[in-house]
Motif scaffolding. Structure first.
Motif, PDB file in Angstrom:
ATOM      1  N   ASP A 130       0.808  -1.226   0.000  1.00  0.00           N
ATOM      2  CA  ASP A 130       0.000   0.000   0.000  1.00  0.00           C
ATOM      3  C   ASP A 130       0.839   1.273   0.000  1.00  0.00           C
ATOM      4  OD1 ASP A 130       0.998  -0.395   2.551  1.00  0.00           O
ATOM      5  OD2 ASP A 130      -0.803   0.320   3.561  1.00  0.00           O
ATOM      6  N   LEU A 131       2.138   1.152  -0.233  1.00  0.00           N
ATOM      7  CA  LEU A 131       2.995   2.327  -0.251  1.00  0.00           C
ATOM      8  C   LEU A 131       2.685   3.166  -1.487  1.00  0.00           C
ATOM      9  CD1 LEU A 131       5.429   3.811   1.048  1.00  0.00           C
ATOM     10  CD2 LEU A 131       6.879   2.508  -0.520  1.00  0.00           C
ATOM     11  N   PRO A 132       2.238   4.414  -1.326  1.00  0.00           N
ATOM     12  CA  PRO A 132       1.917   5.240  -2.499  1.00  0.00           C
ATOM     13  C   PRO A 132       3.185   5.880  -3.062  1.00  0.00           C
ATOM     14  CG  PRO A 132       1.397   6.420  -0.483  1.00  0.00           C
ATOM     15  CD  PRO A 132       1.873   5.057  -0.072  1.00  0.00           C
ATOM     16  N   PRO A 133       3.190   6.321  -4.305  1.00  0.00           N
ATOM     17  CA  PRO A 133       2.145   6.034  -5.282  1.00  0.00           C
ATOM     18  C   PRO A 133       2.215   4.592  -5.754  1.00  0.00           C
ATOM     19  CG  PRO A 133       3.931   7.188  -6.333  1.00  0.00           C
ATOM     20  CD  PRO A 133       4.271   7.153  -4.876  1.00  0.00           C
ATOM     21  N   ILE A 141       8.538   2.663  -8.045  1.00  0.00           N
ATOM     22  CA  ILE A 141       9.549   2.489  -9.076  1.00  0.00           C
ATOM     23  C   ILE A 141      10.941   2.634  -8.484  1.00  0.00           C
ATOM     24  CG2 ILE A 141       8.101   3.177 -11.008  1.00  0.00           C
ATOM     25  CD1 ILE A 141       9.147   5.997 -10.746  1.00  0.00           C
ATOM     26  N   HIS A 142      11.877   1.904  -9.037  1.00  0.00           N
ATOM     27  CA  HIS A 142      13.265   1.932  -8.595  1.00  0.00           C
ATOM     28  C   HIS A 142      14.123   1.471  -9.763  1.00  0.00           C
ATOM     29  CE1 HIS A 142      13.045  -2.459  -8.281  1.00  0.00           C
ATOM     30  NE2 HIS A 142      11.902  -2.282  -7.650  1.00  0.00           N
ATOM     31  N   PRO A 143      15.435   1.698  -9.732  1.00  0.00           N
ATOM     32  CA  PRO A 143      16.285   1.253 -10.837  1.00  0.00           C
ATOM     33  C   PRO A 143      16.128  -0.242 -11.118  1.00  0.00           C
ATOM     34  CG  PRO A 143      17.501   2.705  -9.378  1.00  0.00           C
ATOM     35  CD  PRO A 143      16.203   2.406  -8.688  1.00  0.00           C
ATOM     36  N   GLU A 144      16.213  -0.588 -12.397  1.00  0.00           N
ATOM     37  CA  GLU A 144      16.053  -1.981 -12.791  1.00  0.00           C
ATOM     38  C   GLU A 144      17.268  -2.450 -13.594  1.00  0.00           C
ATOM     39  OE1 GLU A 144      12.456  -2.135 -15.038  1.00  0.00           O
ATOM     40  OE2 GLU A 144      11.144  -1.866 -13.294  1.00  0.00           O
ATOM     41  N   PHE A 145      17.707  -3.661 -13.301  1.00  0.00           N
ATOM     42  CA  PHE A 145      18.774  -4.262 -14.080  1.00  0.00           C
ATOM     43  C   PHE A 145      18.211  -4.620 -15.452  1.00  0.00           C
ATOM     44  CE2 PHE A 145      21.763  -7.565 -15.411  1.00  0.00           C
ATOM     45  CZ  PHE A 145      22.975  -7.018 -15.010  1.00  0.00           C
ATOM     46  N   GLY A 219       8.811   6.853 -17.177  1.00  0.00           N
ATOM     47  CA  GLY A 219       8.976   8.277 -17.424  1.00  0.00           C
ATOM     48  C   GLY A 219       9.633   9.048 -16.304  1.00  0.00           C
ATOM     49  N   TYR A 220       9.959   8.374 -15.195  1.00  0.00           N
ATOM     50  CA  TYR A 220      10.609   9.023 -14.052  1.00  0.00           C
ATOM     51  C   TYR A 220      12.096   8.659 -14.041  1.00  0.00           C
ATOM     52  CZ  TYR A 220       5.927   9.815 -12.141  1.00  0.00           C
ATOM     53  OH  TYR A 220       4.627  10.213 -11.947  1.00  0.00           O
TER      54      TYR A 220
END
Length: 233
Positions: A130-133, A141-145, A219-220
């Motif tokens: 439930d952590l927004p957004p 969102i976070h960096p992805e390999f 887009g972020y």
């Protein structure tokens, strides 16, 4: 599998030796107005940054945003916050342990506009749903390999596991990587791994060869920490 872990401490005292207070943003929750500041202070061997949330009446709430241990020359805590129209969530990485931990606190304003703690979760192994957004898969969102976790696991097994072969014979390890906005990974928890100097040099050199992470997600432009368990093949 890459996982992110956090822990959060609520502070009800005001820090000493505050060097700076910078307005981070102004927010509205349930029509109540709040200002969020970053405050920096030095406390013995620690450099501490806190989030300071101030309501319209001047009441303050503080949470740790970052703690850097100058004696150990490493970051020991890292906190973030997220918000929606009615809640503000705080989470924090506790990086003092071999396996980082995650705690989650949720506040919402009462009828008088004062923030009230309405939820507390400790010892989580991943971001709370439930952590927004709420982005894809209900995760922030976070960096992805590039290629996802499957490709990350292949790269680690091929490039990292052989370097740590001796250590992995008796225990599993967790690598903490900081991913900057350019996608470059930097090893953060070297002091906690208890490696000999030759293995340290080899590990640092190999991490420098790691492919760039994707830091433009939905887009972020994002940065963050990656926690990568490594076990015996």
């Amino acid at each position: 599998m890459m996982r992110n872990y956090l822990q959060l401490f609520i502070l009800i005292f005001f820090s000493l030796n505050i060097n700076a207070q910078n307005l981070r943003e102004e927010i509205k929750l349930k029509n109540a107005d709040f200002k969020i500041y970053d405050t920096d202070s030095s406390e013995k061997d620690l450099e501490v940054t806190r989030y300071q949330i101030i309501d319209s009446k001047g009441d303050k709430l503080e949470h740790i945003a970052r703690v850097f241990d100058k004696k150990k020359d490493k970051e020991t805590f890292l906190g973030i916050y997220r918000k929606n129209d009615s809640e503000i969530h705080f989470i924090e990485f506790n990086q003092t342990k071999e396996t980082p931990t995650l705690d989650h606190y949720v506040y919402t304003p009462d009828a008088k506009g004062k923030l009230v703690l309405v939820k507390k979760e400790v010892g989580l192994k991943d971001y709370p749903a439930d952590l927004p957004p709420k982005f894809k898969n209900n995760k922030p969102i976070h960096p992805e390999f590039v290629g996802g976790d499957a490709e990350l696991n292949k790269w680690v097994e091929k490039n990292i596991a052989p370097i740590l072969k001796k250590e992995l014979a008796t225990k599993d390890l967790v690598l903490t990587l900081e991913i900057d906005e350019n996608g470059t990974a930097t090893l953060q928890n070297l002091s906690l791994l208890s490696l000999n100097s030759e293995t340290e040099k080899a590990l640092i050199a190999k991490i420098k060869e790691m492919p760039k992470w994707n830091t433009t997600i939905q887009g972020y432009k994002v940065t963050g920490l990656a926690f990568i368990p490594v076990s015996k093949p």
